[in-house]
Design an enzyme around this catalytic site. Structure first.
Site, PDB file in Angstrom:
ATOM      1  CB  SER A 166      35.509  26.921  34.788  1.00 62.11           C
ATOM      2  OG  SER A 166      34.944  27.551  35.909  1.00 62.11           O
ATOM      3  CG  ASN A 167      35.665  20.921  35.959  1.00 68.90           C
ATOM      4  OD1 ASN A 167      34.887  20.872  35.008  1.00 68.90           O
ATOM      5  ND2 ASN A 167      36.524  19.959  36.244  1.00 68.90           N
ATOM      6  CD  GLN A 205      28.150  31.148  23.829  1.00 67.59           C
ATOM      7  OE1 GLN A 205      28.972  30.293  23.504  1.00 67.59           O
ATOM      8  NE2 GLN A 205      27.298  30.946  24.806  1.00 67.59           N
ATOM      9  N   GLY A 206      28.805  35.912  21.661  1.00 69.84           N
ATOM     10  CA  GLY A 206      29.536  37.049  22.232  1.00 69.84           C
ATOM     11  C   GLY A 206      29.199  37.272  23.693  1.00 69.84           C
ATOM     12  CD  GLU A 258      28.221  26.979  25.463  1.00 68.90           C
ATOM     13  OE1 GLU A 258      27.702  27.991  25.970  1.00 68.90           O
ATOM     14  OE2 GLU A 258      29.389  26.964  25.026  1.00 68.90           O
TER      15      GLU A 258
HETATM   16  C1  LIG Z   1      38.020  26.693  23.595  1.00 67.23           C
HETATM   17  C2  LIG Z   1      37.179  27.797  24.148  1.00 67.23           C
HETATM   18  C3  LIG Z   1      36.146  28.325  23.397  1.00 67.23           C
HETATM   19  C4  LIG Z   1      35.370  29.360  23.915  1.00 67.23           C
HETATM   20  N1  LIG Z   1      34.372  29.895  23.117  1.00 67.23           N
HETATM   21  C5  LIG Z   1      33.652  30.941  23.586  1.00 67.23           C
HETATM   22  C6  LIG Z   1      32.676  31.567  22.744  1.00 67.23           C
HETATM   23  O1  LIG Z   1      32.459  31.164  21.597  1.00 67.23           O
HETATM   24  N2  LIG Z   1      32.003  32.633  23.217  1.00 67.23           N
HETATM   25  C7  LIG Z   1      32.208  33.110  24.480  1.00 67.23           C
HETATM   26  O2  LIG Z   1      31.523  34.059  24.858  1.00 67.23           O
HETATM   27  N3  LIG Z   1      33.135  32.551  25.298  1.00 67.23           N
HETATM   28  C8  LIG Z   1      33.866  31.484  24.878  1.00 67.23           C
HETATM   29  N4  LIG Z   1      34.827  30.917  25.684  1.00 67.23           N
HETATM   30  C9  LIG Z   1      35.076  31.521  26.989  1.00 67.23           C
HETATM   31  C10 LIG Z   1      34.670  30.667  28.164  1.00 67.23           C
HETATM   32  O3  LIG Z   1      33.284  30.623  28.298  1.00 67.23           O
HETATM   33  C11 LIG Z   1      35.384  31.273  29.395  1.00 67.23           C
HETATM   34  O4  LIG Z   1      36.757  31.035  29.219  1.00 67.23           O
HETATM   35  C12 LIG Z   1      34.906  30.679  30.689  1.00 67.23           C
HETATM   36  O5  LIG Z   1      33.587  31.085  30.945  1.00 67.23           O
HETATM   37  C13 LIG Z   1      35.825  31.047  31.873  1.00 67.23           C
HETATM   38  O6  LIG Z   1      35.972  32.441  31.959  1.00 67.23           O
HETATM   39  P1  LIG Z   1      37.421  33.137  32.016  1.00 67.23           P
HETATM   40  O7  LIG Z   1      38.255  32.538  30.925  1.00 67.23           O
HETATM   41  O8  LIG Z   1      37.209  34.626  32.022  1.00 67.23           O
HETATM   42  O9  LIG Z   1      38.073  32.700  33.384  1.00 67.23           O
HETATM   43  P2  LIG Z   1      37.810  33.329  34.822  1.00 67.23           P
HETATM   44  O10 LIG Z   1      36.371  33.575  35.014  1.00 67.23           O
HETATM   45  O11 LIG Z   1      38.760  34.469  35.023  1.00 67.23           O
HETATM   46  O12 LIG Z   1      38.238  32.130  35.740  1.00 67.23           O
HETATM   47  C14 LIG Z   1      39.601  31.800  36.042  1.00 67.23           C
HETATM   48  C15 LIG Z   1      39.565  30.637  37.056  1.00 67.23           C
HETATM   49  O13 LIG Z   1      38.917  31.071  38.259  1.00 67.23           O
HETATM   50  C16 LIG Z   1      37.821  30.211  38.558  1.00 67.23           C
HETATM   51  N5  LIG Z   1      36.718  30.986  39.151  1.00 67.23           N
HETATM   52  C17 LIG Z   1      36.184  32.151  38.665  1.00 67.23           C
HETATM   53  N6  LIG Z   1      35.154  32.535  39.455  1.00 67.23           N
HETATM   54  C18 LIG Z   1      35.018  31.600  40.434  1.00 67.23           C
HETATM   55  C19 LIG Z   1      34.125  31.423  41.524  1.00 67.23           C
HETATM   56  N7  LIG Z   1      33.146  32.302  41.770  1.00 67.23           N
HETATM   57  N8  LIG Z   1      34.285  30.333  42.317  1.00 67.23           N
HETATM   58  C20 LIG Z   1      35.264  29.427  42.062  1.00 67.23           C
HETATM   59  N9  LIG Z   1      36.157  29.546  41.060  1.00 67.23           N
HETATM   60  C21 LIG Z   1      36.024  30.603  40.236  1.00 67.23           C
HETATM   61  C22 LIG Z   1      37.411  29.622  37.221  1.00 67.23           C
HETATM   62  O14 LIG Z   1      36.730  28.427  37.374  1.00 67.23           O
HETATM   63  C23 LIG Z   1      38.759  29.433  36.561  1.00 67.23           C
HETATM   64  O15 LIG Z   1      39.381  28.252  36.983  1.00 67.23           O
HETATM   65  C24 LIG Z   1      35.623  29.881  25.202  1.00 67.23           C
HETATM   66  C25 LIG Z   1      36.677  29.341  25.973  1.00 67.23           C
HETATM   67  C26 LIG Z   1      37.450  28.321  25.446  1.00 67.23           C
HETATM   68  C27 LIG Z   1      38.575  27.795  26.306  1.00 67.23           C
END
Ligand SMILES: Cc1cc2nc3c(=O)[nH]c(=O)nc-3n(C[C@H](O)[C@H](O)[C@H](O)COP(=O)(O)OP(=O)(O)OC[C@H]3O[C@@H](n4cnc5c(N)ncnc54)[C@H](O)[C@@H]3O)c2cc1C
Length: 400
Positions: free
Chosen positions: A372-373, A125-126, A245
């Protein structure tokens, strides 16, 4: 077929087939352990495919069994009860497949669904990028049409791409209309991984293993026909995949959770932690929480059966992720001082971690992946409770 009959059929098949060489793969894989016996688990899943036990929830015309939602839950329950290995084809079966069935052209369905059913092609998933995780509309990977060759040319970087190193294909959310912003002008592209323009670099995780990767697209190519939904309308398709998902695909995991909780209770009984009233209280609360997860899942089943989507899935996601993360912490409490030492606990793997340590470390990610939560709370606030939308994009950045 009656549900009991279906359960008996699944149970008997798993009992008869998780035998011989396949006995070795029992209990392997799973979150934090995706690297374990990958080739053997792939062989097992192909064996399941040969006997018609993959994609059970898909319509029969696309190679599934047309299993009802209740049957799918039963299937997942029996699968976990049999201690069968974690599936390697989850992303193709549970995310890409349902999306193609809903939005794909007939040609795309004919081309891409059979290899998912047969476990001949694995998918990743990209979506996420260094600056586009929660805020997926910030995607910067771009794709342009090379009309001469009838292809899309993809450039950009994805990150946290689970199983990219094992996958033959990736569904990529890319900006295809230059100058477009946010949710508009994006397309959902199916891109082959085995080509010179795609580089996959593993990322080492907290558990010391690498389930996910950085993926670089440098003039990578895919056919013009490999866009799902209309070009520029990729947001809608991408959101549907996220719904799959967070929703039905997670329903079966409760049995795994139950086993983890049972193992922690058993440890508490062995090492005396059970005599601590605070630990007892937390174990009971964990049990109650798991019951709540199961009941919410049943409610979600009802909603999904009635064609509803979205909010129930977010409630389910936030609840199970938080519960499972807390279970990891409880596992460490129950382990006591032994939880601090690697390579010592029962069942310690080659990475030196035992099941409880791996659970603790990997479950930190539960409240992050698949949304995320905080993001689930936003969805519930805005779409369930009808609260005003939070300020986004420029407005938020402008405050810093
Ligand atoms: C084990 C694992 C597997 C994964 N596999 C995939 C995969 O196969 N393909 C893929 O595409 N992605 C994958 N991911 C990525 C995952 O979907 C992202 O990590 C997730 O969507 C959070 O994005 P971020 O890491 O950029 O954090 P950020 O978006 O930078 O968030 C950082 C923090 O800020 C909070 N935050 C951000 N925006 C807001 C808002 N508007 N209001 C309140 N709080 C906010 C978030 O909740 C979080 O606590 C994976 C992640 C993990 C940990």
């Amino acid at each position: 077929m009656a549900l009991d009959e279906f359960r008996a059929e699944v149970r008997a098949w798993l009992r008869d087939h998780l035998e011989g060489g396949f006995r070795e793969v029992k209990g392997l894989g799973g979150p934090g352990r995706e690297h374990e016996a990958f080739a053997e688990r792939l062989a097992w899943e192909r064996h399941m495919a040969a006997h018609g036990w993959t994609c059970v929830g898909w319509p029969e015309e696309y190679g599934g069994r047309g299993a009802t939602l209740e049957q799918q839950v039963v299937f997942h329950e029996e699968y976990a009860l049999a201690d069968a290995p974690a599936r390697v084809n989850h992303i193709g079966e549970q995310l890409l497949g349902p999306t193609l069935i809903a939005f794909g052209t007939e040609e795309q369905k004919q081309r891409f669904l059979p290899p998912v059913v047969a476990v001949r092609e694995l998918w990743c998933q990209g979506y996420s990028e260094p600056d586009a995780g929660s805020d997926l509309a910030g995607v910067r990977t771009r794709a342009e049409r090379d009309t001469g060759r009838g292809e899309w040319v993809v450039n950009g970087q994805k990150t946290w791409t689970s199983l990219a190193h094992e996958s033959q294909w990736c569904f990529v959310l890319a900006r295809t209309e230059p100058g477009s912003e946010r949710h508009t002008g994006l397309s959902y592209l199916l891109v082959p991984m085995d080509q010179p323009g795609v580089v996959v670099r593993p990322i080492v995780q907290l558990t010391g293993t690498s389930e996910f990767n950085e993926v670089f697209f440098d003039d990578a190519r895919t056919a013009a026909s490999c866009v799902v939904g209309a070009p520029g309308d990729g947001w809608r398709t991408a959101m549907a995949t996220l719904g799959f998902e967070r929703g039905v695909s997670t329903l079966g995991q409760q049995v795994g959770f139950r086993r983890e909780l049972a193992a922690i209770v058993a440890l508490a009984e062995r090492n005396g932690a059970i005599d601590d009233p605070l630990i007892r209280d937390r174990l009971v609360r964990a049990w109650i929480g798991l019951e709540t997860i199961c009941f919410n899942a049943l409610r979600m089943l009802d909603g999904a059966a009635a064609g509803a989507s979205g909010p129930e899935a977010s409630i389910g996601k936030i609840y199970w992720a938080t519960w499972h993360r807390a279970l990891g912490e409880l596992a460490m409490e129950v382990s006591g001082a032994a939880g601090m030492l690697t390579g010592s606990g029962p069942g310690a793997g080659p990475d030196g971690l035992d099941d409880r340590q791996r659970l603790f470390l990997f479950s930190r990610a539960d409240t992050i992946y698949a949304g995320s939560n905080e993001i689930q709370r936003n969805i519930i606030a805005e779409r369930v409770l009808g609260l005003p939308k939070e300020a986004r994009g420029q407005a938020v950045r402008g405050r810093h």
